[in-house]
Design an enzyme around this catalytic site. Sequence first.
Site, PDB file in Angstrom:
ATOM      1  N   ASN A   1      -8.438  -9.127 -16.585  1.00 46.77           N
ATOM      2  CA  ASN A   1      -8.903 -10.231 -15.755  1.00 46.77           C
ATOM      3  C   ASN A   1      -9.985  -9.693 -14.831  1.00 46.77           C
ATOM      4  O   ASN A   1      -9.686  -9.087 -13.808  1.00 46.77           O
ATOM      5  CB  ASN A   1      -7.731 -10.808 -14.951  1.00 46.77           C
ATOM      6  CG  ASN A   1      -8.102 -12.061 -14.177  1.00 46.77           C
ATOM      7  OD1 ASN A   1      -9.183 -12.159 -13.603  1.00 46.77           O
ATOM      8  ND2 ASN A   1      -7.185 -13.017 -14.153  1.00 46.77           N
TER       9      ASN A   1
ATOM     10  N   GLU B   1      -5.325   1.851  -7.491  1.00 40.75           N
ATOM     11  CA  GLU B   1      -5.561   2.982  -6.592  1.00 40.75           C
ATOM     12  C   GLU B   1      -6.993   3.499  -6.647  1.00 40.75           C
ATOM     13  O   GLU B   1      -7.539   3.945  -5.638  1.00 40.75           O
ATOM     14  CB  GLU B   1      -4.636   4.158  -6.967  1.00 40.75           C
ATOM     15  CG  GLU B   1      -3.230   3.792  -7.355  1.00 40.75           C
ATOM     16  CD  GLU B   1      -2.273   3.659  -6.186  1.00 40.75           C
ATOM     17  OE1 GLU B   1      -2.674   3.981  -5.054  1.00 40.75           O
ATOM     18  OE2 GLU B   1      -1.130   3.227  -6.415  1.00 40.75           O
TER      19      GLU B   1
ATOM     20  N   PHE C   1       0.811  -1.218   0.000  1.00 44.60           N
ATOM     21  CA  PHE C   1       0.000   0.000   0.000  1.00 44.60           C
ATOM     22  C   PHE C   1       0.843   1.266   0.000  1.00 44.60           C
ATOM     23  O   PHE C   1       0.363   2.335   0.347  1.00 44.60           O
ATOM     24  CB  PHE C   1      -0.966   0.010   1.188  1.00 44.60           C
ATOM     25  CG  PHE C   1      -1.739  -1.258   1.349  1.00 44.60           C
ATOM     26  CD1 PHE C   1      -2.584  -1.696   0.349  1.00 44.60           C
ATOM     27  CD2 PHE C   1      -1.607  -2.036   2.485  1.00 44.60           C
ATOM     28  CE1 PHE C   1      -3.283  -2.882   0.473  1.00 44.60           C
ATOM     29  CE2 PHE C   1      -2.298  -3.227   2.629  1.00 44.60           C
ATOM     30  CZ  PHE C   1      -3.138  -3.650   1.614  1.00 44.60           C
TER      31      PHE C   1
ATOM     32  N   LYS D   1     -11.946 -10.979 -12.697  1.00 42.56           N
ATOM     33  CA  LYS D   1     -11.938 -11.483 -11.315  1.00 42.56           C
ATOM     34  C   LYS D   1     -10.949 -10.697 -10.461  1.00 42.56           C
ATOM     35  O   LYS D   1     -11.290 -10.218  -9.369  1.00 42.56           O
ATOM     36  CB  LYS D   1     -11.569 -12.965 -11.317  1.00 42.56           C
ATOM     37  CG  LYS D   1     -11.532 -13.618  -9.949  1.00 42.56           C
ATOM     38  CD  LYS D   1     -11.197 -15.104 -10.090  1.00 42.56           C
ATOM     39  CE  LYS D   1     -11.224 -15.816  -8.755  1.00 42.56           C
ATOM     40  NZ  LYS D   1     -10.928 -17.273  -8.910  1.00 42.56           N
TER      41      LYS D   1
END
Length: 754
Positions: free
Chosen positions: A637, A707, A261, A639
């Site tokens: 992707n 983000e 993070f 998912k």
Amino acid sequence: MPTASESVGRPVSRVEGVDKVTGRAHYTADVAVPGLVHAVLVQSEIPHGHVTEDSLRSGADRVGRAPGVLHVLTPLNCPELKVLPDELTYDLPLERRPPLSDLTVQYVGQHMAVVVADSLENATGAASLFELTYQAAPALLNAAAVLAAPTAPDEKGGQIRHGSYRPDHFVKLEEEKLQDQRGVAPLPESAVTRVDARYTTPRNAHYPIELSATIAQWDGDHLTIHDSTRWIAGERMALAAYLGIPEDHLRILSPLVGGAFGSKSFLWMHVVLCAVVAREVQRPVKLVLTRDQMFTSTGHRPRTHQEVTLIADGDGHIGSTEHHTVTETSTVAHFCEPAGLSTRFLYQSAHLVVSHRTARINAPTPCFMRGPGEAPGLFALEVAIDELAERAHIDPLDLRIRNHADLDQASGKPWSGKHLLDCYAQGAQRFGWRDRPAAPRSLQRGGVQVGWGMATATYPGRRMPAGCRVLTSADGHVEFSSATHEVGTGVRTVMTQVAADATGLPMHRVSFLSGDSEFPAAPYSGASQTTATVGSAVFAAATEWKRRLLVLLTEDPDSPYFGADPAGVDIAACAPAAVGAFADQLTFVAGSDAGDQSAQAFQSFGVHFCEVEVDEHLGRASVIRWVAVMDCGRVLNPKLARNQVMGGITFGLGMALLEQVPDDDRTALPIGEYYVPTHADRPEFDISFVDAPDYGLDPIGVRGIGEIGTCGVPAAIANAIHHATGKRLRDLPITLEDLMIPYRPADTRSPDER
């Protein structure tokens, strides 16, 4: 496993997922090195002053006699470390002052000594024996104190600096101006609705699951570092500079990173000291920070004080926008939380003033944290927009649509692709926004107040140069590698998908490796740029691999495809042995540049809608329903993309309702606990994407997604709480005490209407 033709765009599970859930995945602290010994830090307990030489000397003598102790490193015996060049410190949060280079104390938690012992238990026990004596000096612990005090002279040739300053741009991104102005303010008589408000955000901690860990091992004058880092190339460069060794004598390994993070984006001082003590004891040394040390040793999001002024005409069109931010950094490094960057372009405004001032305080060095700038900045801007809509008697979504910006006002460039209006329309329909009653306190359920809120999300689309190595084996397997990082977001998975599609191979015949400085260089894994940046390099390498293979297959007389039209060769059907026969010719290094970013502006957009329940008797706010629609270019992707946005929203929920680093206002010593969301705080998610490729930024059509899920979330929650309770709360986190304050109706009319 999907075939080559269906790899990209499918919800493929993480390629390293099974290893992670079964415990086979190895992180830095799991690395086994023969002869390993352990290091523990000793940290300061005052925010400003000097440590006495006598206490350091006597402490080191006492600790050195403790069981198992091999070495005690202090400022009195630390080998001289080099000062970093200006290009690494003037706009990056790398410390100007080398660790243990003097006796001054600049913040609580500053590293004062390192104890090395034969076991972690012995090192920890010995370190606890240190009793340091300080000559305390007055400490400036917040920006207001710095701005009110006379500025002390800089120290050590500018390694330690005081006072405040106005930085020009955000890190190396010179076009992202922190001081910006355009147009002329509207005349007073043309101002119908006005908002003048102050917003504050606290110090936030990254709190990744994996603690920062380092293992340093010297082999002669060559150093190998295992580290929890997401900037292998930058850490190699900065660490070599501190140690005064050539970069090619240094190898950085970081195969998997367990969350970051932002906290693992830069070289921190414990890594430097681990390398120093490993050289001193001539043994491999492991240093793992404690959870408490993570709060002072690996950065944080600094506090912000933001003032926003919006002026709109009778139709709700914004004529003037001002956004002024005061934030904080340490006395030994630069960092500015760029809260006003999004304000420069998000809504149409003929007049704009954005400014940032950074105060140097006696606190640890801050750094990037998920959604740097945008997360706290959009809290202020999007709550102010909500206030403006209420005062103008316009629906908050309609006000945003009326002020939609068709081009980037900051640069004058057209957007490479902007579908924010589609996000608004789809999100409003999925949420049922048009059924929202305008008046606050209109909705109740089961004896609690219910509120609906929304906010716009945005984050830049970025791309930098990167390299990629292709290694084809004799069995026909193709391995791609780059010195990027897997931080738990699925980088290895989407790179494998991109490589499979571009080569024409099925995914099980392709792999992607990361986390080694000996791989071709890549930038830090942050700023939502890894997929666009490294993905472009992988795409270039895979495309070149396919071109070479087709030439070899159709021109080699021994090939079953000799003389065939290359366009008709089905690579997926080629036997692995047929590919492996050309292994040497199909092993090479390729790369990609930053692309042409001169003619267009690249930005991702989205919208958050949420529903909250507020029990004013208990002071409890619960986020129960969330709809998000994101415009982030092509979705490789779905998912993993959905998981990323879910994680970002949860991150923003913590920022809104729970998270602040607690410390004593007088001593700066940590107190209390740091609360983060749990599964019990999870709302019901409805997350979707406007899947519109952006080939202007990169050849695979993506913009970053890591983000933007957080950006706008605290504002949406604050706006929903206002709708539920009628209370306009402008300080984060929103606390129990805030919610229990009795409701008093406010006069929301403009001065002209009163």
